[in-house]
Scaffold this motif. Sequence first.
Motif, PDB file in Angstrom:
ATOM      1  N   VAL A 237       0.832  -1.196   0.000  1.00 17.47           N
ATOM      2  CA  VAL A 237       0.000   0.000   0.000  1.00 17.47           C
ATOM      3  C   VAL A 237       0.868   1.247   0.000  1.00 17.47           C
ATOM      4  CG1 VAL A 237      -1.749   1.302   1.250  1.00 17.47           C
ATOM      5  CG2 VAL A 237      -1.852  -1.187   1.210  1.00 17.47           C
ATOM      6  N   VAL A 238       0.523   2.159  -0.891  1.00 19.12           N
ATOM      7  CA  VAL A 238       1.153   3.470  -0.940  1.00 19.12           C
ATOM      8  C   VAL A 238       0.060   4.505  -0.718  1.00 19.12           C
ATOM      9  CG1 VAL A 238       2.387   5.122  -2.383  1.00 19.12           C
ATOM     10  CG2 VAL A 238       2.966   2.691  -2.495  1.00 19.12           C
TER      11      VAL A 238
ATOM     12  N   GLU B  60      -2.910   6.891  -4.387  1.00 20.36           N
ATOM     13  CA  GLU B  60      -4.242   7.216  -4.905  1.00 20.36           C
ATOM     14  C   GLU B  60      -4.257   8.506  -5.701  1.00 20.36           C
ATOM     15  OE1 GLU B  60      -4.643   6.331  -0.392  1.00 20.36           O
ATOM     16  OE2 GLU B  60      -3.240   7.347  -1.741  1.00 20.36           O
ATOM     17  N   GLY B  61      -3.180   9.254  -5.629  1.00 18.03           N
ATOM     18  CA  GLY B  61      -3.096  10.517  -6.346  1.00 18.03           C
ATOM     19  C   GLY B  61      -3.544  11.698  -5.507  1.00 18.03           C
TER      20      GLY B  61
ATOM     21  N   LYS C 162       2.665  21.097  -0.294  1.00 24.34           N
ATOM     22  CA  LYS C 162       3.440  19.873  -0.070  1.00 24.34           C
ATOM     23  C   LYS C 162       2.534  18.670  -0.157  1.00 24.34           C
ATOM     24  CE  LYS C 162       6.648  19.580   3.154  1.00 24.34           C
ATOM     25  NZ  LYS C 162       7.309  19.425   4.481  1.00 24.34           N
ATOM     26  N   ILE C 163       2.977  17.669  -0.896  1.00 23.17           N
ATOM     27  CA  ILE C 163       2.248  16.409  -1.032  1.00 23.17           C
ATOM     28  C   ILE C 163       3.130  15.300  -0.473  1.00 23.17           C
ATOM     29  CG2 ILE C 163       1.181  14.775  -2.633  1.00 23.17           C
ATOM     30  CD1 ILE C 163       0.853  17.146  -4.585  1.00 23.17           C
ATOM     31  N   GLU C 164       2.552  14.472   0.376  1.00 22.00           N
ATOM     32  CA  GLU C 164       3.302  13.382   0.994  1.00 22.00           C
ATOM     33  C   GLU C 164       2.961  12.048   0.338  1.00 22.00           C
ATOM     34  OE1 GLU C 164       3.774  15.013   5.581  1.00 22.00           O
ATOM     35  OE2 GLU C 164       2.468  13.319   5.130  1.00 22.00           O
ATOM     36  N   CYS C 165       3.960  11.209   0.255  1.00 24.80           N
ATOM     37  CA  CYS C 165       3.774   9.862  -0.283  1.00 24.80           C
ATOM     38  C   CYS C 165       4.419   8.883   0.693  1.00 24.80           C
ATOM     39  CB  CYS C 165       4.437   9.751  -1.649  1.00 24.80           C
ATOM     40  SG  CYS C 165       4.369   8.100  -2.397  1.00 24.80           S
ATOM     41  N   ARG C 166       3.638   7.959   1.213  1.00 23.26           N
ATOM     42  CA  ARG C 166       4.129   7.006   2.197  1.00 23.26           C
ATOM     43  C   ARG C 166       3.918   5.567   1.749  1.00 23.26           C
ATOM     44  NH1 ARG C 166       5.049   9.330   7.218  1.00 23.26           N
ATOM     45  NH2 ARG C 166       4.219  11.446   7.454  1.00 23.26           N
ATOM     46  N   SER C 167       4.933   4.753   1.942  1.00 28.34           N
ATOM     47  CA  SER C 167       4.765   3.317   1.761  1.00 28.34           C
ATOM     48  C   SER C 167       4.404   2.761   3.130  1.00 28.34           C
ATOM     49  CB  SER C 167       6.046   2.685   1.220  1.00 28.34           C
ATOM     50  OG  SER C 167       7.146   2.959   2.056  1.00 28.34           O
ATOM     51  N   LEU C 168       3.237   2.138   3.233  1.00 23.27           N
ATOM     52  CA  LEU C 168       2.699   1.801   4.545  1.00 23.27           C
ATOM     53  C   LEU C 168       3.207   0.468   5.096  1.00 23.27           C
ATOM     54  CD1 LEU C 168      -1.001   2.995   4.229  1.00 23.27           C
ATOM     55  CD2 LEU C 168       1.029   4.236   5.037  1.00 23.27           C
ATOM     56  N   ASP C 169       3.521  -0.472   4.256  1.00 13.18           N
ATOM     57  CA  ASP C 169       3.887  -1.786   4.762  1.00 13.18           C
ATOM     58  C   ASP C 169       5.141  -2.350   4.120  1.00 13.18           C
ATOM     59  OD1 ASP C 169       1.269  -3.557   2.898  1.00 13.18           O
ATOM     60  OD2 ASP C 169       2.734  -2.041   2.316  1.00 13.18           O
ATOM     61  N   PHE C 170       5.942  -1.463   3.538  1.00 12.71           N
ATOM     62  CA  PHE C 170       7.212  -1.922   2.975  1.00 12.71           C
ATOM     63  C   PHE C 170       8.165  -0.742   2.909  1.00 12.71           C
ATOM     64  CE2 PHE C 170       7.075  -0.123  -1.347  1.00 12.71           C
ATOM     65  CZ  PHE C 170       5.738   0.207  -1.467  1.00 12.71           C
ATOM     66  N   GLN C 171       9.437  -1.049   2.767  1.00 11.12           N
ATOM     67  CA  GLN C 171      10.436  -0.006   2.632  1.00 11.12           C
ATOM     68  C   GLN C 171      10.705   0.266   1.154  1.00 11.12           C
ATOM     69  OE1 GLN C 171      13.772  -1.465   4.944  1.00 11.12           O
ATOM     70  NE2 GLN C 171      13.033  -0.384   6.763  1.00 11.12           N
TER      71      GLN C 171
ATOM     72  N   LEU D 179       8.889   7.533   3.287  1.00 13.83           N
ATOM     73  CA  LEU D 179       8.269   8.823   3.025  1.00 13.83           C
ATOM     74  C   LEU D 179       9.041   9.632   2.000  1.00 13.83           C
ATOM     75  CD1 LEU D 179       6.235  11.118   3.690  1.00 13.83           C
ATOM     76  CD2 LEU D 179       7.809  11.815   5.517  1.00 13.83           C
ATOM     77  N   SER D 180       8.307  10.117   1.001  1.00 12.18           N
ATOM     78  CA  SER D 180       8.838  11.073   0.040  1.00 12.18           C
ATOM     79  C   SER D 180       7.839  12.215  -0.058  1.00 12.18           C
ATOM     80  CB  SER D 180       9.039  10.436  -1.338  1.00 12.18           C
ATOM     81  OG  SER D 180       9.464  11.404  -2.286  1.00 12.18           O
ATOM     82  N   THR D 181       8.354  13.444  -0.173  1.00 13.05           N
ATOM     83  CA  THR D 181       7.453  14.583  -0.304  1.00 13.05           C
ATOM     84  C   THR D 181       7.767  15.361  -1.571  1.00 13.05           C
ATOM     85  OG1 THR D 181       8.905  16.018   0.987  1.00 13.05           O
ATOM     86  CG2 THR D 181       7.185  14.819   2.190  1.00 13.05           C
TER      87      THR D 181
END
Lengths: 112, 118
Positions: free
Chosen positions: B3-4, B111-112, B20-29, B76-78
């Motif tokens: 999940v991202v 999800e964009g 600022k928009i955040e992008c997180r990988s929830l269950d993996f690196q 996390l990437s922003t």
Amino acid sequence: DAKTTQPTSMDCAEGRAANLPCNHSTISGNEYVYWYRQIHSQGPQYIIHGLKNNETNEMASLIITEDRKSSTLILPHATLRDTAVYYCIVRVAYNTGNQFYFGTGTSLTVIP
Amino acid sequence: GAVVSQHPSWVICKSGTSVKIECRSLDFQATTMFWYRQFPKQSLMLMATSNEGSKATYEQGVEKDKFLINHASLTLSTLTVTSAHPEDSSFYICSAKSSGSPNTGELFFGEGSRLTVL
């Protein structure tokens, strides 16, 4: 740049198989073919990928020609929820990572 | 599947402000994340490749000072759109590749985030 060409749009009757073609004539030997789809205003969803052999999963089948210059995504029994834009992507390996460049995709409409 | 997550899913801002928009990988690196932009009825355009702990690599024609990318951790990437203008209004999508499966290289997409600049 995208290395794939796809038809702009296709229709398919509900319950029938949808066959989506893709040309990737300049693909290199170590480059994979990926298929994603995007339903309106959502992020792309992974469908399937392959290198040389045909692949099948719970969503679809991927048929890759022997010369690897083209492939076909098959949705065996299309439903209305399969209406989406389908992208065929060749994963390009660069030093900075494996980039995915999207082409124009095929807009598939499943008709009741 | 993996999940991202992106946040915010939509944002409206005034011209000249930064977003600022955040992008997180929830269950993996994810050592590598990718940022895309999509205009209406068009395909996704790759903007930049974000690598954890190093500078992002931008595609040709994408201004690095306009679109600041920070990838400070493995989850996390922003993306910061600086001094946004109406022409920056678009659908921004991030994706991440699991560092645990480099050969298959499947990308997981968020999800964009829909940005509207007034």
